[in-house]
Structures are given as C-alpha cells and as structure tokens.
Motif scaffolding. Structure first.
Motif, PDB file in Angstrom:
ATOM      1  N   PRO A   1       0.831  -1.207   0.000  1.00  0.00           N
ATOM      2  CA  PRO A   1       0.000   0.000   0.000  1.00  0.00           C
ATOM      3  C   PRO A   1       0.866   1.258   0.000  1.00  0.00           C
ATOM      4  O   PRO A   1       0.542   2.232  -0.686  1.00  0.00           O
ATOM      5  N   ALA A   2       1.978   1.206   0.708  1.00  0.00           N
ATOM      6  CA  ALA A   2       2.846   2.390   0.768  1.00  0.00           C
ATOM      7  C   ALA A   2       3.525   2.654  -0.564  1.00  0.00           C
ATOM      8  O   ALA A   2       3.560   3.787  -1.052  1.00  0.00           O
ATOM      9  N   SER A   3       4.056   1.613  -1.196  1.00  0.00           N
ATOM     10  CA  SER A   3       4.774   1.826  -2.454  1.00  0.00           C
ATOM     11  C   SER A   3       3.818   2.187  -3.586  1.00  0.00           C
ATOM     12  O   SER A   3       4.169   2.914  -4.507  1.00  0.00           O
ATOM     13  N   LEU A   4       2.579   1.691  -3.495  1.00  0.00           N
ATOM     14  CA  LEU A   4       1.593   2.015  -4.530  1.00  0.00           C
ATOM     15  C   LEU A   4       1.061   3.437  -4.362  1.00  0.00           C
ATOM     16  O   LEU A   4       0.755   4.106  -5.342  1.00  0.00           O
ATOM     17  N   GLY A   5       0.939   3.859  -3.120  1.00  0.00           N
ATOM     18  CA  GLY A   5       0.418   5.194  -2.861  1.00  0.00           C
ATOM     19  C   GLY A   5      -1.096   5.235  -2.916  1.00  0.00           C
ATOM     20  O   GLY A   5      -1.742   4.320  -3.411  1.00  0.00           O
TER      21      GLY A   5
ATOM     22  N   ALA B   1      -1.199   0.498 -16.912  1.00  0.00           N
ATOM     23  CA  ALA B   1      -1.545   1.692 -16.135  1.00  0.00           C
ATOM     24  C   ALA B   1      -2.823   1.454 -15.342  1.00  0.00           C
ATOM     25  O   ALA B   1      -2.920   1.772 -14.153  1.00  0.00           O
ATOM     26  N   ASP B   2      -3.802   0.861 -16.014  1.00  0.00           N
ATOM     27  CA  ASP B   2      -5.076   0.606 -15.345  1.00  0.00           C
ATOM     28  C   ASP B   2      -4.911  -0.456 -14.261  1.00  0.00           C
ATOM     29  O   ASP B   2      -5.560  -0.404 -13.213  1.00  0.00           O
ATOM     30  N   GLN B   3      -4.026  -1.390 -14.514  1.00  0.00           N
ATOM     31  CA  GLN B   3      -3.751  -2.415 -13.516  1.00  0.00           C
ATOM     32  C   GLN B   3      -3.247  -1.755 -12.228  1.00  0.00           C
ATOM     33  O   GLN B   3      -3.638  -2.128 -11.126  1.00  0.00           O
ATOM     34  N   ARG B   4      -2.414  -0.739 -12.414  1.00  0.00           N
ATOM     35  CA  ARG B   4      -1.862  -0.049 -11.246  1.00  0.00           C
ATOM     36  C   ARG B   4      -2.967   0.662 -10.453  1.00  0.00           C
ATOM     37  O   ARG B   4      -2.966   0.654  -9.231  1.00  0.00           O
ATOM     38  N   THR B   5      -3.915   1.245 -11.186  1.00  0.00           N
ATOM     39  CA  THR B   5      -5.038   1.891 -10.519  1.00  0.00           C
ATOM     40  C   THR B   5      -5.807   0.875  -9.681  1.00  0.00           C
ATOM     41  O   THR B   5      -6.108   1.107  -8.504  1.00  0.00           O
ATOM     42  N   ALA B   6      -6.100  -0.256 -10.281  1.00  0.00           N
ATOM     43  CA  ALA B   6      -6.844  -1.292  -9.567  1.00  0.00           C
ATOM     44  C   ALA B   6      -6.063  -1.767  -8.338  1.00  0.00           C
ATOM     45  O   ALA B   6      -6.622  -1.980  -7.261  1.00  0.00           O
ATOM     46  N   ARG B   7      -4.753  -1.919  -8.533  1.00  0.00           N
ATOM     47  CA  ARG B   7      -3.924  -2.354  -7.412  1.00  0.00           C
ATOM     48  C   ARG B   7      -3.959  -1.335  -6.268  1.00  0.00           C
ATOM     49  O   ARG B   7      -4.036  -1.700  -5.097  1.00  0.00           O
ATOM     50  N   GLN B   8      -3.881  -0.079  -6.633  1.00  0.00           N
ATOM     51  CA  GLN B   8      -3.900   0.971  -5.607  1.00  0.00           C
ATOM     52  C   GLN B   8      -5.199   0.935  -4.802  1.00  0.00           C
ATOM     53  O   GLN B   8      -5.188   1.032  -3.577  1.00  0.00           O
TER      54      GLN B   8
ATOM     55  N   LEU C   1      -7.358  -1.554  -4.532  1.00  0.00           N
ATOM     56  CA  LEU C   1      -7.452  -2.794  -3.765  1.00  0.00           C
ATOM     57  C   LEU C   1      -6.618  -2.696  -2.483  1.00  0.00           C
ATOM     58  O   LEU C   1      -7.070  -3.062  -1.399  1.00  0.00           O
ATOM     59  N   ALA C   2      -5.401  -2.192  -2.627  1.00  0.00           N
ATOM     60  CA  ALA C   2      -4.508  -2.082  -1.472  1.00  0.00           C
ATOM     61  C   ALA C   2      -5.104  -1.139  -0.429  1.00  0.00           C
ATOM     62  O   ALA C   2      -5.074  -1.418   0.769  1.00  0.00           O
ATOM     63  N   LYS C   3      -5.655  -0.050  -0.883  1.00  0.00           N
ATOM     64  CA  LYS C   3      -6.239   0.906   0.056  1.00  0.00           C
ATOM     65  C   LYS C   3      -7.452   0.317   0.769  1.00  0.00           C
ATOM     66  O   LYS C   3      -7.565   0.388   1.997  1.00  0.00           O
ATOM     67  N   VAL C   4      -8.341  -0.270  -0.002  1.00  0.00           N
ATOM     68  CA  VAL C   4      -9.569  -0.811   0.590  1.00  0.00           C
ATOM     69  C   VAL C   4      -9.220  -1.887   1.616  1.00  0.00           C
ATOM     70  O   VAL C   4      -9.742  -1.908   2.732  1.00  0.00           O
TER      71      VAL C   4
ATOM     72  N   GLY D   1       1.554  -8.513   6.508  1.00  0.00           N
ATOM     73  CA  GLY D   1       1.725  -9.246   5.258  1.00  0.00           C
ATOM     74  C   GLY D   1       1.632  -8.306   4.067  1.00  0.00           C
ATOM     75  O   GLY D   1       2.452  -8.340   3.151  1.00  0.00           O
ATOM     76  N   LEU D   2       0.625  -7.420   4.109  1.00  0.00           N
ATOM     77  CA  LEU D   2       0.441  -6.467   3.018  1.00  0.00           C
ATOM     78  C   LEU D   2       1.583  -5.447   2.977  1.00  0.00           C
ATOM     79  O   LEU D   2       2.146  -5.158   1.921  1.00  0.00           O
ATOM     80  N   ALA D   3       1.914  -4.930   4.158  1.00  0.00           N
ATOM     81  CA  ALA D   3       2.903  -3.859   4.215  1.00  0.00           C
ATOM     82  C   ALA D   3       4.285  -4.340   3.829  1.00  0.00           C
ATOM     83  O   ALA D   3       5.118  -3.566   3.351  1.00  0.00           O
ATOM     84  N   GLU D   4       4.516  -5.619   4.022  1.00  0.00           N
ATOM     85  CA  GLU D   4       5.858  -6.123   3.749  1.00  0.00           C
ATOM     86  C   GLU D   4       5.859  -7.086   2.582  1.00  0.00           C
ATOM     87  O   GLU D   4       6.717  -7.961   2.480  1.00  0.00           O
ATOM     88  N   ALA D   5       4.897  -6.900   1.717  1.00  0.00           N
ATOM     89  CA  ALA D   5       4.732  -7.845   0.623  1.00  0.00           C
ATOM     90  C   ALA D   5       5.980  -7.983  -0.226  1.00  0.00           C
ATOM     91  O   ALA D   5       6.298  -9.049  -0.730  1.00  0.00           O
ATOM     92  N   ALA D   6       6.698  -6.917  -0.377  1.00  0.00           N
ATOM     93  CA  ALA D   6       7.851  -6.952  -1.260  1.00  0.00           C
ATOM     94  C   ALA D   6       9.055  -7.584  -0.583  1.00  0.00           C
ATOM     95  O   ALA D   6      10.122  -7.668  -1.172  1.00  0.00           O
TER      96      ALA D   6
END
Length: 1008
Positions: free
Chosen positions: A684-688, A772-779, A781-784, A806-811
């Motif tokens: 979520p942090a890296s996606l913004g 690009a749209d994939q990134r929007t969806a990812r953002q 999803l991560a936020k929700v 798990g989410l915050a340290e996914a990378a």
RNA sequence: GCCCGAUUAGCUCAGCGGUAGAGCGCCUGCCUUACAAGCAGGAUGUCGCUGGUUCGAAACCGGCAUCGGGCACCA
C-alpha cells in the motif's frame, strides 16, 4: 518463541527469503486456510515485549482509560469474562487507533468469602481446619491458591489478546491496594461515615460470618404457618377468666399468633397488634405469659401489623427478625438472643439449648402441642433468606459489626445523576440508571466487617485492657494506619499501660473493589503528591460490566469515590496526606457505564459454574482462534445490554456461531492472499493513495467499480467509527462483516480480476494502457484492504495485525524489528484512516446496486433455465433509463465476466422494438428488474417449463404489488392526507409494477 | 406487590410510521487458479393476542397472555 508456526503465517521475521518468495509464488508459501494458533501467540508476545500497551501518563494524546472488572481468583474464567473482555478490548483498541493515550488496567480480586470457602473445604477434606493451621499458615496457603488461580486467569486473558498494560496489573489484596484500603477506612471513620455497633445483621452460619444485605438471596420454600396460643396474663384482682370483664361480653383470655419460625418464640419479648384493630385495642398494655418460657411480655400497638393477615396478632422477637427488631426499638422491648452463631440454640433457650435451629423448631412445636397451645398448622409458601455463598438460610442475629453510613454517600451520587451537565455517570443503555438510582434511594447501611481471615484486616486496635482483656461492644478502640500509629493514638487518648489488640475481622471484598478505579491508579499517593497515573487517567472513561453487579460494585465505587475524590475533600486536618485532586471535571470514577448482558447457553440458560453449563473459552479458542471467539461474541450483541446466546454442541464441543466467525477470518485471510498474488510485490505504501484527480492526469482514471468501492469504503468508515465510539459494537461488527464479504470480496474483487491480469500477448500502447489501469486497480485494492484491516482490528486484533504486516511487507522489505527479533511497528498503534469525504457518492452507490441487481437477474435466468455454468449465452438489456443504460454499457466487460455472457448488448425500448420488427419475435429467457428487461435470446437447450414458471412468478409478484398499491391509491383519504412525495412514489411504483406485469405477460406469450 | 426486558422465517436476532430483513440451517447446481471454512441460484413469515391513534402500524398508545430478570415482602 513459537516461530515454528510462522510457516503458516506471513513471515515477519528478518529472514526475508520466505517473504519475497511469498510474493513471487504465493501458493507455495501461503496455505489456503488460516491457522490462528501460531499467529495469535506470536503477536501477543510481540505486543507485550515491545510495551505497545504500556502507556506513559506524560505522553501526548487525550487520555482514555478503563480499569477492567477484576475477576475473582476462584478458579478460571468463563464465557462471561471472555465476553466482557471482548467488549472492553474492542473499545480500547478503537480508542488507541483514534490516537488517544489509552490505559487499560488489568487485575484480579481476592474474593474474600468465596476463596475462603474453597480453601476451608479443601482443608476439611484433609481432616483439618483453619484453626488447626493457624492464621499464618492459612494465609500462606491462600496466597499459593491466588498464585495458581490468578496465573490461570491472566493466562486466559492473554490468550484472548487483551491489550491491557500488564506492567500495571493489580490484585485487590496487594500491599499497594492495602494502603488505599486502610486510608479509605481511616478517612471514612474520621468523617463519621464508618461506625461500629451491635445491630441485627445477616449471619451466615455456614461461613461463620456476617454478610451484607446484597449477599442474601430470597428463595421461595414450602414451609408451614403454625398458629400458637399465647395466654393473657390475668389482671390483678381478676380471679379467673370467668371473672368480671366489663370491656366485653366475650372475654378474651388468650391471643393466637401465627409464625413460620416457632423456635424464635423463645426470644419473644412482646406481641403486637394494629392500633386501630377494634378486636384488640382494649388489650394493648396488658401482658402475655409466654408459653414454655413463662416470661411476661407486653401487648403493644404497632402500625406494622396488618389486621387482615392471620389473626392480626404478631409475636415480636427483636433479636431474630428485622421487622421485630424495628418494632422492639419503637416500643423499648428487650432483645433476647436465643441462638448461637453456629446456628444452635443457646442457654437462653432453656431446655432447648444445644439443639440445632431446625431441630429446635420441631421440638418447640411438639412442646406447644403437648401443652395444648398449638391451634393449627397450615402449609405455607414463603420466602426465606439464603446466604449467597453458604447456600444455607441466613439467621438475623444481633452482632457487633462495622458499618458504612451510606445515605450521605448515596445522596451525592443521586445529585450527580441529576447534574445539569448531564447524568454522572451516564449509563448505556440508559434504563439501567433507574435501577441504580432506585437502589441509592432508601439505601441501608453497609455491613463491612466479615468474620473471615482472607481479606484486608480492619485497621482498628482495641484497648482490651479497658474491658478485661477481651473485645466487647464497649471496648474503646483507635483506628490507625499501622500498629505504631495505633500505639501513639492510644497513648494520647488513654495514657500508658494500654494493652492493644487488632480487630481480628477483615473487610468485605467489595470494600476494596469499591476503590478499584482510583486505588489502582495510585490513590492516595505519597507525601501529598498526586500520582501521575491518577492525574492523567482519573476519572476513567468507561466502566464495562454486567448488570448483575450494579449494586455490588458500580454503586459502591461511585459512593466511595464521592468520599475521597471530590474537589473539596472534607478530610479533617489530621489527615495531612491529602491527595490533591485539582482540575478534574468530575469526581465520578467513570464517565460512562456500559452495561452488557449475560452469556446464555444453547438452552437459553445463564452460564454458570453451579449450573454446570459453562463453556470453557479456551476450548473454543483452540478450535477456532481467539479472534473468531471475540468476533462471534461481539457480533451477537444486539443494541446494548441484551443477553447474548452462544450456540454450542456439547457432544462435539463445536459452535456454529464461532465457526461462522472463523470462516470470516479465513475469508479475510484469502482476500489478502489474493491481493498479495496480484499486487506485483508492491505494498500500500509503495503504490500510494489512489487520488482521483492525479489518476485522471496520469491517464489511468478510477473505473466505475473503483469509485463505487471507494464510496462504500468512505461510508463504512464513517459509520463504523460512529458505532465503535457510541457502544454500537455489535452493529460495527455486523457492518464490517457485510462490507468485507458481500461488497469487497463478492463484488469488487470479482470485478477487478480482469484488470489485474494483463494478458502476456498484449503489446504496444494497449499494453501500456492495461498496465496503467492495472496499477489503478492495485492501488484501490490495497487501500480498501488495508483500511478494512484497520477497521476490523479492534474486533480481530491478531489476524488483522498479521495480514496488515503481510500487506505492508509484501515486497519482502524487512519489517522494523526490535532486539528480540520481533516487530516493533504495529497495526494496533496506527492512526484510524481519515474518511475520504470526496469519495462519498450516494448516487453511485444506488446505481451500482441496480447494476448488481441486473447481474443477479441474468444469473437467475441462467439457473432457472438450467444452463450449464460454463456455457456462454448472449445477454440483452432493455432499459429506457439512460443513467442505468450507460452504466450497463460501461460495465460490459465486467458483466461479461460475471455472467459468462457470450455478448452483451444494451438497447433502448425503441431499438428493441425496431429489432423485433426486423427479425420477428424470438424465444428468449426473460426477466425484469424494475423497468429493466433482461433477455437471454437463446434457442434450444432451454427448459421452457422452468422459464414459464419464472415468468409466472414475476407476474404474480407484480400483481400482488399492483393490488396493494392500487388499493391504497383508491382510498381517497390516502391521496388527500398522505405526504405528496409518498403519493408520488406510490404512483410511480404502481406504474412500474404494471409495466413489469405487462412485459412478463408479453414474454410469456412469445414462448408459446 | 412494584419495576424492567422479551415475544418477527426451523434457530439466533435486526428493523421501531410508508409494500417484511440478516446470519446460521435447509434445497438446487458448481473443485469458475484467493477462499468447498468457498461460489452461484432458490424456498421459507395471519411480525404473541386484542382494542385504539393514523390515509397507512411489525413499529406509536391502552389492555391481555406467555417467557425471562430485578427489587420488596405479611408474622
């Protein structure tokens, strides 16, 4: 360290290899099902070792504090404690997320009489007694018991994930609290609010102690009412009953009294009649010769006597009955105690001495019968006071005890309840404040001394040298902090040569419990300094407890706080260690009192140890996890204060309710697992944050589904915070459950699956756009998801902490870890996400609901027609409402995916008519939703009968609606008096229902 | 005796003035690569009885019944 279990968890240790692997090939690293055991233990350890819940009174943030109701150290915790814990922890965790400086203080209660009963039973079973052991050895044993039971309880509370400050854990009998108790006793005594004296008290022969009124429970029993003849003593000069009796034609030579307790007649000192009773008025002042005893006792007139009950004559035994005690006081009758404290008759009972009180009852009845004085015996159902703990009838006995004068304290509390700034404390639900107030009105003094060993010794020393070396009611005494101070006071008052002895009795457990909200915060402090904890966290924010201890505990706390925590504490000068209490809004120990219900079993019975229907919370925790149990308990809460029922199968030790919550935990686990598989290693942090305006500028705007779920998220956030903050915990839990499962998982995740997967063969600009749209969806999803985890954290702390990491340290970014190798950054300490006001969109929420409904109709048609799930079919929507039609066109790809559509077309009614004119009527599966027509134009392979059935059902439903609506509109009163908008809505609905019926009929006709 | 709850789908309970809802259970079909602890679809109710208020009552008011709880208590 339970690291072995972390293979089934998102790894949060520094060996990042598993984490990065998890991101790349999640299936390999993450199991499909959530296993709570290891996860829960690990986070409990991490929270505690990092001091996450050990607040600093000087820290910033508005203080928020709760002291937990200390469980009795009488064994282990039951489901009621788990329920109380779940509620409190949900509240304090929410407040912590709100950025408050939260203290949640744990502890246990020494439960004087209950623990002593247990221990005495044990000792008796060993063939010994506490007297054989002696006070010191008994205490040693009691402390060992406390260590064991207290340890079990603390272990259970930890296992629930309680976010309390264990470093501030207290025990009601620990030295610090003893200091508070002694100080409290001293001050009350100085203020004249504690006194000692001989009164009629509730004596429990089983425990050999006085008990308070609250510890007495009335039970209905089948007894007898014996009518006894009491002969009048002849007047002087009256030779016999046959002598002149000018007052009456029918001279009375005896009275008949009725009693349920004949043995007490041995202590009778009078007979009472109602002053206005014409039958007996002339006898008032004469004497009775008490049978079996021969004592002369007077006939007195007293309003208490009900002329209509029995004979209208009452025997008066002031030493053995509260009402008789009062009558005796009014008429100056002596008090003759005929019973010893072990429940046997004493020497005053004459020939009945030594008999047990129940044997004596029979013996007295027999003796009266022999004398011909038993008039009759009637069966009689009546209430008998029983001792709560001893389970035997209590005996009202004259005894010298210590009492708290309650009326002045209660009056302060009643005044606070009527405070112009609002009631203090504020009860939730409000109705309990009436119960509280009623009890504080007409309150009786509180007997606080107990003839027990396990408890706080009464800080009074007797000058036994003044009364021949023994303590009597008349022995002078001093109240002091310790023996040295007692000597000083004694010498000052009585000179040298005194012989001192401390009162052997202890205080009622509730006396120390009553100080809990301030004693645990350091009251009274040292050297006139207000303790920092008290300054910061008193008054506490809320007390969360069951209604069963409103009198025992809640009212005692408010009364005692009123004596000590007032701005102008009226402590006399002698008490120089005055604790300053400046700057407080209120002396009340808590702002709110949240009263919750009891946990009932599958048969709707209160769970209790004695009924043997308790359920061990640990059993359910082991099977389903602490989070599942907590969530299940809170989710059952309806409104506030209602009892909850926990279903349970005793044969298999399973609970469908808790299992449902476990399944919910697993759903969240899998939603996060899905996210990890689709966020491409980002967090979520890296996606913004997905900020709508920025995304438009970047050419990858929010899609319809994104805007919808963000709108829902904003609304749910607002609602949930409001519910948590106002004790709507059950509603918060249910709302989040539905949002997470029915909206996020069932719809949003399904809707974005297509966008999350960019086909490998896509190239060039199309590929760039898809990415690009994939990134929007990812953002989004991560936020929700991460916001959902924060909102759920108060209810399911372990799971959400795990998934959030798990989410915050996914990378595979290494988490912040402390020296112990455990994480030091916690979801538990994150800020609650701000509501995204700009995302709120009521219109979108409404129209999206229509889209969902349209998809449901398609699925229903397919199911009714018996289409194989994998078989594609064309879908046609006909709608005259442009916003909906546009939405359907926009959502075509999603509809295709969610309905297995071969094609999707959206037509206006005119276009549909034109098409039909061109090609002729076609056979189609047809359904309606509002004004929307849904068609699946396929030939063959269709179950026509089922389809007809479906249409007929549509028609019937529409007809029913038409009938109702038309009927209403036909009523002239309705049109005339109902609000115009209601009439308009009604008309619109009627038009729509008629259209629906017509459409369905038309389709049915076309099927042939 | 007084005071408080409760009475809605098979079960547990929401709804508290505008055409009856959820979860669990039940029925049907699906191993659709996040989840079978799952997915999709479906059935199910004179809202305890009875008067009243209202255009309209499950909801508001009065009475009654049943269940549960608390307080008081007549010997």
């Amino acid at each position: 360290m339970p690291e072995a279990a972390s293979s089934a968890s998102f790894s949060t240790d520094s060996s990042a290899a598993t984490s990065s692997e998890a991101a790349a090939t999640p299936e390999a690293a993450l199991p499909k099902t959530y296993d709570p055991a290891g996860t829960e233990a690990r986070w409990q350890q991490a929270w505690e070792s990092s001091g996450a819940f050990h607040p600093d009174p000087a820290a910033p943030g508005e203080p928020f504090s709760v002291v937990i109701p200390p469980p009795n150290v009488t064994g282990s915790l039951h489901m009621g404690h788990a329920f109380n814990t779940a509620l409190i922890d949900t509240i304090v965790r929410f407040q912590r997320l709100q950025g408050k400086n939260v203290l949640c203080l744990p502890g246990t209660d020494h439960a004087s009489i209950a623990v002593q009963t247990i221990l005495e039973k044990q000792i008796k079973a060993e063939g010994s007694s506490k007297e054989d052991l002696g006070r010191d050895a008994f205490f040693e044993r009691a402390w060992a018991w406390k260590a064991q039971s207290g340890g079990t309880i603390v272990g259970q509370l930890r296992r629930l994930g309680y976010s309390v400050d264990w470093k501030r854990e207290r025990f009601t009998l620990d030295p610090g609290l003893n200091k508070s108790v002694v100080e409290a006793f001293l001050r009350l005594h100085e203020q004249g609010l504690i006194y000692r004296g001989e009164y009629l008290v509730n004596w429990c022969p089983a425990s050999g102690s006085a008990v308070s009124d609250l510890e007495v429970e009335m039970k209905e029993v089948e007894g007898s009412l014996w009518h006894l003849r009491y002969p009048l003593t002849p007047l002087e000069g009256e030779a016999s009953a046959a002598g002149a009796a000018p007052a009456s034609d029918h001279p009375i030579d005896h009275l008949v009294v009725a009693t349920t307790r004949p043995e007490t007649m041995l202590g009778d000192t009078g007979v009472a009649v109602n002053p206005s009773d014409p039958r007996y008025a002339h006898l008032v002042g004469r004497s009775i010769t008490l049978p079996l005893v021969g004592r002369q006792i007077p006939i007195v007139a007293d309003e208490h006597v009900d002329p209509a009950f029995g004979t209208g004559c009452v025997k008066v035994t002031p030493a053995h009955d509260p009402n008789d005690f009062a009558i005796g006081q009014r008429h100056g009758l002596p008090q003759i105690t005929v019973m010893a404290k072990d429940g046997t008759m004493n020497e005053a009972a004459g020939r009945f001495a030594g008999l047990d009180r129940f044997e004596a009852r029979k013996a007295v009845v027999a003796a009266m019968e022999t004398e011909g004085l038993l008039v009759k015996t009637e069966p009689h159902r009546h209430s008998v006071p029983f001792s709560d703990r001893g389970k035997v009838p209590v005996e009202p006995l004259l005894s010298t005890q210590w009492f708290v004068r309650t009326e002045p304290l209660a009056e302060r509390c009643r005044t606070a309840l009527d405070s112009p700034a609002g009631p203090e404390p504020r009860f939730v639900p409000e109705r309990w404040s009436k119960v509280y107030r009623d009890w504080l009105t007409d309150i009786r003094d509180w007997c606080i001394s107990r003839q027990l060993w396990w408890g706080h010794r009464i800080p009074a020393w007797f000058l036994v040298s003044e009364t021949g070396g023994v303590i009597t009611e008349a022995t002078p005494y001093v109240v002091a902090r310790d023996e040295a101070e007692a000597w000083v006071k004694a010498r000052a008052q009585f000179g040298g040569g005194a012989q001192l002895e401390q009162d052997p009795d202890v205080l009622d457990t509730w006396f120390s419990s009553g100080l809990w909200p301030f004693s645990t915060l350091g009251w009274p402090g040292e050297g006139g300094q207000e303790p920092a904890d008290l300054a910061t966290w008193y008054p506490t924010s809320v007390l969360v407890t069951g209604f069963d201890i409103i009198f025992f505990w809640v009212a005692r706390m408010t009364m005692l706080a009123g004596a000590f925590l007032q701005e102008a504490d009226p402590a006399p000068g002698a008490l120089s260690q005055e604790c300053p209490v400046g700057g407080r809004d209120s002396w009340m120990p808590f702002r709110d009192v949240y009263i919750h219900g009891l946990v009932r079993d599958e048969n709707n019975r209160k769970m209790s140890k004695s009924a043997g229907n308790g359920i061990d919370p640990l059993l359910l925790i082991e099977r389903y996890g602490a989070d599942a149990l907590r969530f299940a308990l809170v989710r059952e809460v309806a409104g506030a204060g209602q009892d909850i029922r926990l279903d349970y199968d005793r044969k298999s030790d399973t609970s469908a309710t808790v299992e449902a919550s476990r399944n919910f935990a697993n759903k969240l686990w899998n939603a996060t697992r899905f996210a990890l598989m689709n966020l491409g290693g980002e967090t979520p942090a890296s996606l913004g944050e997905p900020i709508a305006a920025d995304l438009v500028r970047e050419g990858r705007p929010l899609q319809l589904a994104d805007r919808w779920i963000l709108a829902r998220l904003a609304r749910v956030n607002r609602e949930t915070a409001e519910r948590y903050g106002s004790y709507g915990l059950g509603e918060a839990a249910k709302g989040l459950y539905e949002f997470a499962w029915n909206e996020v998982c069932d719809w949003y995740v399904e809707l974005i699956k297509r966008r999350l997967q960019v086909p490998a063969d896509l190239e060039g600009e199309a590929r760039a756009a898809a990415l690009a749209d994939q990134r929007t969806a990812r953002q989004v999803l991560a936020k929700v998801l991460s916001e959902l985890l924060v909102m759920l954290h108060p209810l399911m702390p372990h799971l959400t902490e795990e998934l959030w990491h798990g989410l915050a340290e996914a990378a595979g970014a290494s988490a912040a870890v402390g020296a112990s190798g455990l994480p030091t950054v916690f979801l538990a300490l994150q800020p609650w996400p701000a509501v995204d006001e700009a995302a709120l969109d009521g219109g979108l929420e409404e129209s999206f609901a229509a889209l969902i409904e349209a998809i449901r109709v398609v699925r229903n048609l397919r199911a009714v027609a018996g289409l194989k799930p994998a078989q594609p079919a064309p879908v046609q929507f006909i709608s005259g409402r442009e916003p909906l039609a546009a939405l359907l066109r926009q959502a075509t790809p999603e509809i295709t995916a969610l309905t297995r559509a071969a094609s999707v077309s959206v037509l206006s009614p005119e276009e549909a008519e034109a098409a039909r004119a061109a090609t002729g009527p076609q056979r189609a599966l047809a359904g309606v939703s509002g004004e929307l027509q849904v068609l699946l134009p396929i030939e063959g392979l269709v179950d026509l009968d089922a389809l007809r059935g479906r249409l007929e059902k549509d028609i019937a439903k529409a007809e029913k609606e038409i009938q109702g609506l038309a009927g209403r509109l036909a009523n002239p009163n309705f049109a005339g008096k109902a609000p115009p908008e209601v009439v308009a809505e009604c008309k619109a609905n009627l038009a729509e229902a008629e259209a629906q019926a017509a459409l369905a009929r038309g389709r049915l006709a076309e099927l042939g």
